[in-house]
Design an enzyme around this catalytic site. Structure first.
Site, mmCIF file in Angstrom:
data_model
loop_
_atom_site.group_PDB
_atom_site.id
_atom_site.type_symbol
_atom_site.label_atom_id
_atom_site.label_comp_id
_atom_site.label_asym_id
_atom_site.label_seq_id
_atom_site.Cartn_x
_atom_site.Cartn_y
_atom_site.Cartn_z
ATOM 1 N N TYR A 66 0.857 -1.188 0.000
ATOM 2 C CA TYR A 66 0.000 0.000 0.000
ATOM 3 C C TYR A 66 0.894 1.240 0.000
ATOM 4 C CZ TYR A 66 -3.739 -3.193 1.544
ATOM 5 O OH TYR A 66 -4.648 -4.226 1.657
ATOM 6 N N PHE A 215 -13.603 -4.985 1.196
ATOM 7 C CA PHE A 215 -14.695 -4.279 0.527
ATOM 8 C C PHE A 215 -16.035 -4.574 1.204
ATOM 9 C CE2 PHE A 215 -12.211 -4.238 -3.742
ATOM 10 C CZ PHE A 215 -11.419 -3.220 -3.250
ATOM 11 N N THR A 221 -17.531 -0.325 -6.043
ATOM 12 C CA THR A 221 -18.936 -0.320 -6.463
ATOM 13 C C THR A 221 -19.792 -0.294 -5.200
ATOM 14 O OG1 THR A 221 -18.338 -1.684 -8.365
ATOM 15 C CG2 THR A 221 -20.683 -1.467 -7.880
#
Length: 290
Positions: A66, A215, A221
């Site tokens: 990251y 997520f 999304t």
């Protein structure tokens, strides 16, 4: 297996010999856009990490990929020397390219290098938990993990890793990993709208293995559903609060690692996850992903 927590929703879970809060924190969003480079507000990123620990979080998820290295260095700056109660999970198995991609890096030499890089950037002698990242940006991919996971098991035997897990893995890969060495968690994509791991979650719960959904709010999304909106309206809560609360109620082995770069949003996530959903609410929400 789990015990009540007075400060955070969901109580706690035991990862091997480590007790962690089921409500954790995911550090990925602390890096710059596309999980590349430094954050626009470094002081704000440090403040979020300190706020999470002050709120009682004892489980932080990160990776040296990251940034790369950005979130690990932020964690070190904000929290080192680490409280004895704090446990940091990291991932190996992928690097970053100049375009922001995630090329796999699962050869033995690459994995050894990544483990040592995580130790260095976090300033640790032993990594609490290392997940082997499999698949690609599109999701899990079939294939053997034997060579890669045996490498991590060797590093565990050498005392550099405390516990092992897998991420972005198929059910077959989870089983293969467990045949090589004990795992304490599986980290896959899972949320109200993506329920493909329902049976796996239940099997892992029966075996005392944690499941960590990434997520949890939909990722790139965001979750959208008339049922989710209806339950949120009845509960006088946000849709995201309902989605987090549903995950905590879904199974006691689910650990949450929602990420944010905002202290205000962190507080909202914690407050939202405290929501208690009724049986009718859960039944309605369960229809979303089926």
């Amino acid at each position: 297996m789990s015990t009540p927590s007075l400060s955070l929703p969901g109580g706690t879970w035991t990862l091997g010999d480590m007790t962690v809060t089921r409500f954790g924190y995911g550090a990925m969003q602390l890096a710059g856009p596309g999980v590349m480079g430094p954050p626009a507000d470094r002081e704000g990123a440090v403040a979020v990490l300190r706020e999470a620990v002050d709120a009682g979080v004892t489980h932080i998820d990160t990776s040296d990929a990251y940034g790369p290295r950005v979130t690990n260095e932020l964690i070190r700056e904000a929290l080192h020397p680490y409280p004895a109660s704090l446990h940091i999970a990291t991932k190996v198995g992928a690097t970053r390219d100049e375009q922001g991609g995630w090329p796999p890096a699962r050869r033995p030499g690459e994995l050894r290098r990544q483990v040592h890089e995580n130790l260095e950037s976090l300033r640790l002698d032993v990594l609490d938990l290392v997940d082997l990242r499999l698949g690609d940006a599109e999701g899990p991919r079939p294939g053997s993990l034997v060579e890669a996971f045996e490498t991590l098991a060797e590093l565990q035997e050498q005392g550099l890793i405390r516990h092992l897990g897998v991420s972005n893995a198929t059910e077959e890969q989870v089983a293969e990993a467990r045949s090589i060495a004990p795992i304490v968690c599986v980290q896959n994509m899972y949320n109200l709208a993506h329920r493909h791991d329902d049976e796996l979650i239940d099997r892992l719960a029966a075996d005392g293995v944690a499941y960590v959904p990434f997520f949890p709010l939909g990722g790139f999304t965001p979750l959208q559903s008339s049922a989710l909106s209806a339950v949120a309206a009845r509960s006088e809560a946000t849709a995201m609060s309902v989605a987090l609360a549903w995950l905590l109620q879904r199974s006691p082995n689910i650990l949450l690692i929602p990420g944010t770069s905002s202290t205000a949003h962190l507080r909202e996530n914690i407050a939202g996850a405290r929501l208690s959903l009724s049986h009718e609410d859960v039944t309605e929400l369960d229809r979303i992903g089926r």
